[in-house]
Enzyme design. Sequence first.
Site, short mmCIF file in Angstrom:
data_model
loop_
_atom_site.label_atom_id
_atom_site.label_comp_id
_atom_site.label_asym_id
_atom_site.label_seq_id
_atom_site.Cartn_x
_atom_site.Cartn_y
_atom_site.Cartn_z
N GLY A 106 0.80 -1.21 0.00
CA GLY A 106 0.00 0.00 0.00
C GLY A 106 0.84 1.26 0.00
O GLY A 106 0.33 2.36 0.03
N CYS A 107 2.14 1.11 -0.02
CA CYS A 107 3.05 2.24 -0.01
C CYS A 107 3.40 2.58 -1.45
O CYS A 107 3.75 1.69 -2.22
CB CYS A 107 4.30 1.82 0.74
SG CYS A 107 5.19 3.16 1.49
#
Lengths: 102, 135, 110
Positions: free
Chosen positions: C108-109
Amino acid sequence: MSTLHTVNKSPFEKNSLETCVRLAAKGSTVLMYEDGVYGAMKGTAVADTVKTALKTMQVCVMGPDLKARGIDAAKLLDGIKVVDYSDFVKLSVENDKVQAWL
Amino acid sequence: MSDIKKFMYINRRAPYGTVYAWESLEVVLIGAAFDQLVSLAFIDDGIYQIMKGQDTSQLGIKNFSPTYGALGDYGITNIYVEKESLEERGLTLDDLIPLKYEDENDNYAEKDSIKVVTASELAKILEEQEVLLDF
Amino acid sequence: MPIEVNGKTMETDEEGYLADLNQWEPAVADVMAKLDDCQLTDSHWEVINFLREYYEEYQIAPAVRVLTKAIGKKLGPDKGNSKYLYELFPYGPGKQACKYAGLPKPTGCV
Protein backbone atom coordinates in the site's frame (compact mmCIF):
# COMPACT_ATOMS: atom_id res chain seq x y z
CA MET A 1 -7.09 -49.68 -20.78
CA SER A 2 -6.35 -48.00 -17.49
CA THR A 3 -6.87 -44.30 -16.98
CA LEU A 4 -5.58 -41.77 -14.49
CA HIS A 5 -8.20 -39.11 -13.84
CA THR A 6 -7.02 -35.85 -12.31
CA VAL A 7 -9.10 -33.18 -10.59
CA ASN A 8 -7.54 -29.86 -9.59
CA LYS A 9 -10.59 -27.69 -8.86
CA SER A 10 -12.47 -27.35 -5.60
CA PRO A 11 -15.57 -29.57 -5.60
CA PHE A 12 -17.55 -26.64 -4.19
CA GLU A 13 -16.66 -24.33 -7.02
CA LYS A 14 -16.87 -26.67 -10.00
CA ASN A 15 -18.53 -29.99 -10.64
CA SER A 16 -15.35 -31.57 -12.06
CA LEU A 17 -15.02 -34.09 -9.23
CA GLU A 18 -18.64 -35.15 -9.50
CA THR A 19 -18.46 -35.58 -13.28
CA CYS A 20 -15.15 -37.41 -13.03
CA VAL A 21 -16.52 -39.92 -10.54
CA ARG A 22 -19.70 -40.37 -12.61
CA LEU A 23 -17.81 -41.07 -15.82
CA ALA A 24 -14.60 -42.79 -14.72
CA ALA A 25 -14.56 -46.55 -15.33
CA LYS A 26 -14.18 -49.08 -12.53
CA GLY A 27 -10.54 -49.76 -11.76
CA SER A 28 -9.47 -46.23 -12.69
CA THR A 29 -7.30 -44.06 -10.51
CA VAL A 30 -8.53 -40.63 -9.43
CA LEU A 31 -5.94 -38.10 -8.27
CA MET A 32 -7.02 -34.90 -6.54
CA TYR A 33 -4.46 -32.07 -6.49
CA GLU A 34 -4.24 -28.27 -6.08
CA ASP A 35 -7.70 -27.01 -4.98
CA GLY A 36 -9.05 -30.47 -5.80
CA VAL A 37 -7.65 -31.78 -2.49
CA TYR A 38 -10.55 -30.27 -0.56
CA GLY A 39 -12.64 -33.12 -1.95
CA ALA A 40 -10.61 -35.62 0.10
CA MET A 41 -11.81 -34.32 3.47
CA LYS A 42 -14.17 -36.08 5.85
CA GLY A 43 -17.59 -34.71 6.63
CA THR A 44 -18.04 -32.49 3.58
CA ALA A 45 -21.08 -32.19 1.35
CA VAL A 46 -19.20 -34.10 -1.37
CA ALA A 47 -17.90 -36.92 0.86
CA ASP A 48 -20.51 -39.34 -0.48
CA THR A 49 -19.31 -38.80 -4.05
CA VAL A 50 -15.77 -39.69 -3.03
CA LYS A 51 -16.97 -42.67 -0.99
CA THR A 52 -18.73 -43.96 -4.12
CA ALA A 53 -15.48 -43.64 -6.06
CA LEU A 54 -13.56 -45.45 -3.32
CA LYS A 55 -15.72 -48.56 -3.80
CA THR A 56 -14.49 -49.20 -7.35
CA MET A 57 -11.47 -46.99 -7.90
CA GLN A 58 -8.19 -46.02 -6.34
CA VAL A 59 -8.42 -42.48 -4.98
CA CYS A 60 -5.24 -40.51 -4.38
CA VAL A 61 -4.54 -37.00 -3.11
CA MET A 62 -1.45 -34.83 -3.46
CA GLY A 63 0.37 -34.55 -0.11
CA PRO A 64 2.16 -31.22 -0.65
CA ASP A 65 -1.16 -29.60 -1.64
CA LEU A 66 -2.79 -30.94 1.55
CA LYS A 67 0.05 -29.58 3.65
CA ALA A 68 -0.14 -26.14 2.02
CA ARG A 69 -3.86 -25.94 2.84
CA GLY A 70 -3.56 -27.09 6.45
CA ILE A 71 -5.32 -30.43 5.92
CA ASP A 72 -3.73 -33.17 8.04
CA ALA A 73 -4.13 -36.91 7.50
CA ALA A 74 -6.74 -37.23 10.28
CA LYS A 75 -9.13 -35.07 8.23
CA LEU A 76 -9.06 -37.38 5.18
CA LEU A 77 -11.70 -39.92 4.24
CA ASP A 78 -10.64 -43.51 4.97
CA GLY A 79 -9.09 -45.32 2.03
CA ILE A 80 -7.61 -42.30 0.28
CA LYS A 81 -3.94 -42.64 -0.54
CA VAL A 82 -1.62 -39.65 -0.03
CA VAL A 83 0.94 -39.35 -2.84
CA ASP A 84 3.78 -37.01 -3.82
CA TYR A 85 5.06 -35.58 -7.11
CA SER A 86 7.14 -38.63 -8.01
CA ASP A 87 4.06 -40.84 -7.46
CA PHE A 88 2.17 -38.52 -9.82
CA VAL A 89 4.79 -39.16 -12.48
CA LYS A 90 4.64 -42.93 -11.84
CA LEU A 91 0.84 -42.94 -12.06
CA SER A 92 1.00 -41.03 -15.36
CA VAL A 93 3.40 -43.59 -16.78
CA GLU A 94 1.68 -46.69 -15.41
CA ASN A 95 -1.70 -45.75 -16.83
CA ASP A 96 -2.44 -45.83 -20.55
CA LYS A 97 -3.76 -42.30 -20.55
CA VAL A 98 -4.45 -39.31 -18.37
CA GLN A 99 -7.83 -37.61 -18.30
CA ALA A 100 -7.56 -34.16 -16.73
CA TRP A 101 -10.91 -32.80 -15.51
CA LEU A 102 -10.48 -29.04 -15.43
CA MET B 1 -16.84 12.39 8.37
CA SER B 2 -19.00 11.34 5.48
CA ASP B 3 -15.83 10.27 3.65
CA ILE B 4 -15.66 7.22 5.87
CA LYS B 5 -17.59 4.37 4.35
CA LYS B 6 -18.47 0.88 5.46
CA PHE B 7 -16.53 -1.53 3.27
CA MET B 8 -17.16 -5.26 3.19
CA TYR B 9 -14.75 -7.60 1.43
CA ILE B 10 -16.32 -10.93 0.58
CA ASN B 11 -13.82 -13.75 0.20
CA ARG B 12 -15.16 -16.73 -1.71
CA ARG B 13 -12.14 -18.57 -3.16
CA ALA B 14 -9.65 -21.08 -1.80
CA PRO B 15 -6.04 -19.89 -1.43
CA TYR B 16 -3.14 -20.93 -3.72
CA GLY B 17 -5.14 -22.51 -6.58
CA THR B 18 -5.97 -19.04 -7.87
CA VAL B 19 -4.67 -15.56 -7.01
CA TYR B 20 -7.99 -14.18 -5.73
CA ALA B 21 -7.32 -14.78 -2.02
CA TRP B 22 -3.95 -13.05 -1.98
CA GLU B 23 -5.16 -10.19 -4.19
CA SER B 24 -8.09 -9.61 -1.87
CA LEU B 25 -5.84 -9.57 1.19
CA GLU B 26 -3.55 -7.00 -0.44
CA VAL B 27 -6.49 -4.78 -1.34
CA VAL B 28 -7.83 -5.10 2.21
CA LEU B 29 -4.50 -4.05 3.71
CA ILE B 30 -4.19 -1.10 1.32
CA GLY B 31 -7.80 -0.05 1.91
CA ALA B 32 -7.43 -0.29 5.68
CA ALA B 33 -4.61 2.24 5.58
CA PHE B 34 -7.18 4.85 4.47
CA ASP B 35 -9.25 4.92 7.66
CA GLN B 36 -12.37 3.25 6.33
CA LEU B 37 -14.63 0.93 8.30
CA VAL B 38 -13.59 -2.42 6.93
CA SER B 39 -15.21 -5.79 7.59
CA LEU B 40 -14.45 -9.14 6.01
CA ALA B 41 -16.67 -12.11 5.26
CA PHE B 42 -15.41 -15.58 4.50
CA ILE B 43 -17.98 -17.67 2.69
CA ASP B 44 -17.95 -20.65 0.30
CA ASP B 45 -14.35 -21.76 -0.40
CA GLY B 46 -13.09 -18.48 1.07
CA ILE B 47 -13.22 -20.21 4.45
CA TYR B 48 -10.23 -22.29 3.39
CA GLN B 49 -8.10 -19.12 3.39
CA ILE B 50 -8.12 -18.99 7.18
CA MET B 51 -7.62 -22.68 7.92
CA LYS B 52 -5.02 -23.44 10.61
CA GLY B 53 -1.73 -25.17 9.95
CA GLN B 54 -1.03 -24.10 6.36
CA ASP B 55 2.49 -24.95 5.18
CA THR B 56 3.37 -24.19 1.57
CA SER B 57 7.08 -25.05 1.85
CA GLN B 58 6.74 -27.93 -0.62
CA LEU B 59 4.92 -25.80 -3.20
CA GLY B 60 7.52 -23.05 -3.37
CA ILE B 61 4.91 -20.33 -2.96
CA LYS B 62 4.37 -17.91 -0.11
CA ASN B 63 2.16 -19.00 2.79
CA PHE B 64 0.19 -15.83 3.39
CA SER B 65 -2.09 -17.25 6.09
CA PRO B 66 -0.03 -15.62 8.93
CA THR B 67 -0.88 -12.22 7.41
CA TYR B 68 -4.56 -12.57 8.43
CA GLY B 69 -3.23 -12.28 12.01
CA ALA B 70 -2.21 -8.68 11.29
CA LEU B 71 -5.76 -7.60 10.38
CA GLY B 72 -6.43 -6.61 14.01
CA ASP B 73 -3.50 -4.16 13.85
CA TYR B 74 -5.10 -2.68 10.72
CA GLY B 75 -8.26 -1.94 12.66
CA ILE B 76 -10.26 -4.81 11.18
CA THR B 77 -12.18 -6.28 14.05
CA ASN B 78 -15.25 -7.76 12.37
CA ILE B 79 -14.57 -10.95 10.46
CA TYR B 80 -17.67 -12.92 9.59
CA VAL B 81 -17.67 -16.61 8.73
CA GLU B 82 -20.83 -18.13 7.31
CA LYS B 83 -22.02 -21.13 9.33
CA GLU B 84 -23.54 -22.88 6.31
CA SER B 85 -20.25 -22.71 4.39
CA LEU B 86 -18.38 -24.18 7.37
CA GLU B 87 -20.85 -27.05 7.71
CA GLU B 88 -20.83 -27.87 4.00
CA ARG B 89 -17.07 -28.38 4.33
CA GLY B 90 -17.17 -30.42 7.53
CA LEU B 91 -15.34 -27.66 9.41
CA THR B 92 -15.83 -25.94 12.76
CA LEU B 93 -14.50 -22.73 14.29
CA ASP B 94 -11.66 -24.82 15.81
CA ASP B 95 -10.29 -25.50 12.32
CA LEU B 96 -9.77 -21.78 11.73
CA ILE B 97 -6.89 -19.50 12.73
CA PRO B 98 -7.98 -17.72 15.95
CA LEU B 99 -7.90 -14.11 14.70
CA LYS B 100 -7.82 -11.50 17.48
CA TYR B 101 -7.76 -7.76 17.98
CA GLU B 102 -6.96 -5.50 20.91
CA ASP B 103 -9.88 -3.35 21.98
CA GLU B 104 -8.58 0.19 22.54
CA ASN B 105 -11.79 1.14 24.33
CA ASP B 106 -11.46 -1.73 26.78
CA ASN B 107 -7.89 -1.41 28.10
CA TYR B 108 -6.47 -3.24 25.07
CA ALA B 109 -8.20 -6.48 26.01
CA GLU B 110 -7.65 -9.19 23.40
CA LYS B 111 -10.90 -10.18 21.69
CA ASP B 112 -11.93 -12.59 18.96
CA SER B 113 -12.45 -11.02 15.54
CA ILE B 114 -14.21 -14.01 14.00
CA LYS B 115 -17.96 -14.23 14.31
CA VAL B 116 -19.72 -17.30 12.95
CA VAL B 117 -23.05 -16.14 11.51
CA THR B 118 -25.88 -17.82 9.64
CA ALA B 119 -26.69 -16.89 6.06
CA SER B 120 -29.70 -14.85 7.14
CA GLU B 121 -27.65 -12.98 9.77
CA LEU B 122 -24.96 -12.31 7.17
CA ALA B 123 -27.57 -11.05 4.73
CA LYS B 124 -28.56 -8.38 7.26
CA ILE B 125 -24.92 -7.41 7.83
CA LEU B 126 -24.36 -7.09 4.07
CA GLU B 127 -27.43 -4.90 3.85
CA GLU B 128 -25.80 -2.42 6.29
CA GLN B 129 -22.67 -1.97 4.16
CA GLU B 130 -22.05 0.89 1.74
CA VAL B 131 -19.45 -0.80 -0.46
CA LEU B 132 -19.31 -4.54 -1.18
CA LEU B 133 -16.34 -6.12 -2.91
CA ASP B 134 -16.42 -9.76 -3.94
CA PHE B 135 -13.24 -11.77 -4.48
CA MET C 1 21.80 -2.24 -8.65
CA PRO C 2 23.77 -4.86 -6.69
CA ILE C 3 25.34 -3.94 -3.37
CA GLU C 4 28.53 -5.25 -1.83
CA VAL C 5 28.15 -6.60 1.74
CA ASN C 6 31.04 -8.30 3.55
CA GLY C 7 32.55 -9.38 0.24
CA LYS C 8 29.22 -10.77 -1.04
CA THR C 9 27.30 -9.28 -3.93
CA MET C 10 23.55 -8.92 -3.32
CA GLU C 11 20.93 -8.01 -5.90
CA THR C 12 18.53 -5.15 -5.22
CA ASP C 13 15.59 -3.84 -7.21
CA GLU C 14 15.46 -0.44 -8.91
CA GLU C 15 14.45 1.24 -5.64
CA GLY C 16 17.21 -0.41 -3.65
CA TYR C 17 15.18 -3.11 -1.89
CA LEU C 18 16.95 -6.42 -1.35
CA ALA C 19 15.90 -8.94 -4.02
CA ASP C 20 16.22 -11.99 -1.74
CA LEU C 21 15.26 -11.27 1.84
CA ASN C 22 16.94 -14.49 2.99
CA GLN C 23 20.28 -12.89 2.17
CA TRP C 24 19.81 -10.22 4.82
CA GLU C 25 22.35 -9.73 7.59
CA PRO C 26 22.84 -6.68 9.84
CA ALA C 27 25.67 -5.40 7.62
CA VAL C 28 23.13 -5.00 4.78
CA ALA C 29 21.45 -2.23 6.75
CA ASP C 30 24.76 -0.48 7.37
CA VAL C 31 25.72 -0.63 3.69
CA MET C 32 22.32 0.67 2.55
CA ALA C 33 22.36 3.43 5.18
CA LYS C 34 25.79 4.56 4.03
CA LEU C 35 24.44 4.90 0.47
CA ASP C 36 21.79 7.26 1.91
CA ASP C 37 24.42 9.18 3.96
CA CYS C 38 22.78 7.92 7.12
CA GLN C 39 24.56 6.56 10.20
CA LEU C 40 22.57 3.88 12.02
CA THR C 41 22.15 4.28 15.78
CA ASP C 42 20.55 2.02 18.40
CA SER C 43 17.30 3.95 17.84
CA HIS C 44 17.33 3.01 14.16
CA TRP C 45 18.03 -0.60 15.05
CA GLU C 46 15.07 -0.72 17.45
CA VAL C 47 12.80 0.05 14.50
CA ILE C 48 14.62 -2.23 12.04
CA ASN C 49 14.51 -5.14 14.47
CA PHE C 50 10.87 -4.47 15.21
CA LEU C 51 10.05 -4.59 11.48
CA ARG C 52 11.92 -7.85 11.04
CA GLU C 53 10.03 -9.43 13.94
CA TYR C 54 6.73 -8.16 12.54
CA TYR C 55 7.54 -9.62 9.14
CA GLU C 56 8.60 -12.93 10.69
CA GLU C 57 5.23 -13.22 12.44
CA TYR C 58 2.84 -11.83 9.82
CA GLN C 59 4.76 -12.07 6.52
CA ILE C 60 4.13 -8.42 5.67
CA ALA C 61 5.80 -5.09 6.24
CA PRO C 62 3.21 -3.05 8.19
CA ALA C 63 1.73 0.20 6.90
CA VAL C 64 3.22 3.31 8.52
CA ARG C 65 0.12 3.91 10.61
CA VAL C 66 0.23 0.36 11.95
CA LEU C 67 3.97 0.57 12.53
CA THR C 68 3.64 3.83 14.47
CA LYS C 69 0.94 2.43 16.72
CA ALA C 70 2.76 -0.85 17.31
CA ILE C 71 6.07 0.90 18.09
CA GLY C 72 4.21 3.09 20.57
CA LYS C 73 2.85 0.06 22.32
CA LYS C 74 6.18 -1.72 22.44
CA LEU C 75 8.67 1.11 22.96
CA GLY C 76 6.52 3.84 24.48
CA PRO C 77 4.56 6.87 23.21
CA ASP C 78 7.68 9.06 22.89
CA LYS C 79 8.75 6.73 20.06
CA GLY C 80 5.34 5.77 18.69
CA ASN C 81 4.73 8.98 16.76
CA SER C 82 5.46 10.05 13.21
CA LYS C 83 7.73 12.94 14.22
CA TYR C 84 10.17 10.60 15.99
CA LEU C 85 10.06 8.01 13.23
CA TYR C 86 10.48 10.55 10.41
CA GLU C 87 13.47 12.08 12.21
CA LEU C 88 15.11 8.65 12.24
CA PHE C 89 14.06 7.77 8.70
CA PRO C 90 13.55 10.99 6.72
CA TYR C 91 12.72 9.08 3.51
CA GLY C 92 9.69 7.64 5.32
CA PRO C 93 9.77 5.12 8.17
CA GLY C 94 7.95 2.52 6.11
CA LYS C 95 10.07 2.75 2.97
CA GLN C 96 13.47 3.45 4.41
CA ALA C 97 13.39 1.24 7.51
CA CYS C 98 11.88 -1.68 5.57
CA LYS C 99 14.62 -1.33 2.99
CA TYR C 100 17.35 -1.50 5.62
CA ALA C 101 15.56 -4.45 7.25
CA GLY C 102 15.73 -6.34 3.95
CA LEU C 103 11.93 -6.40 3.62
CA PRO C 104 9.77 -5.57 0.62
CA LYS C 105 8.19 -2.11 0.42
CA PRO C 106 5.15 -1.97 2.73
CA THR C 107 1.91 -3.07 1.07
CA GLY C 108 0.00 0.00 0.00
CA CYS C 109 3.05 2.24 -0.01
CA VAL C 110 3.60 4.20 -3.22
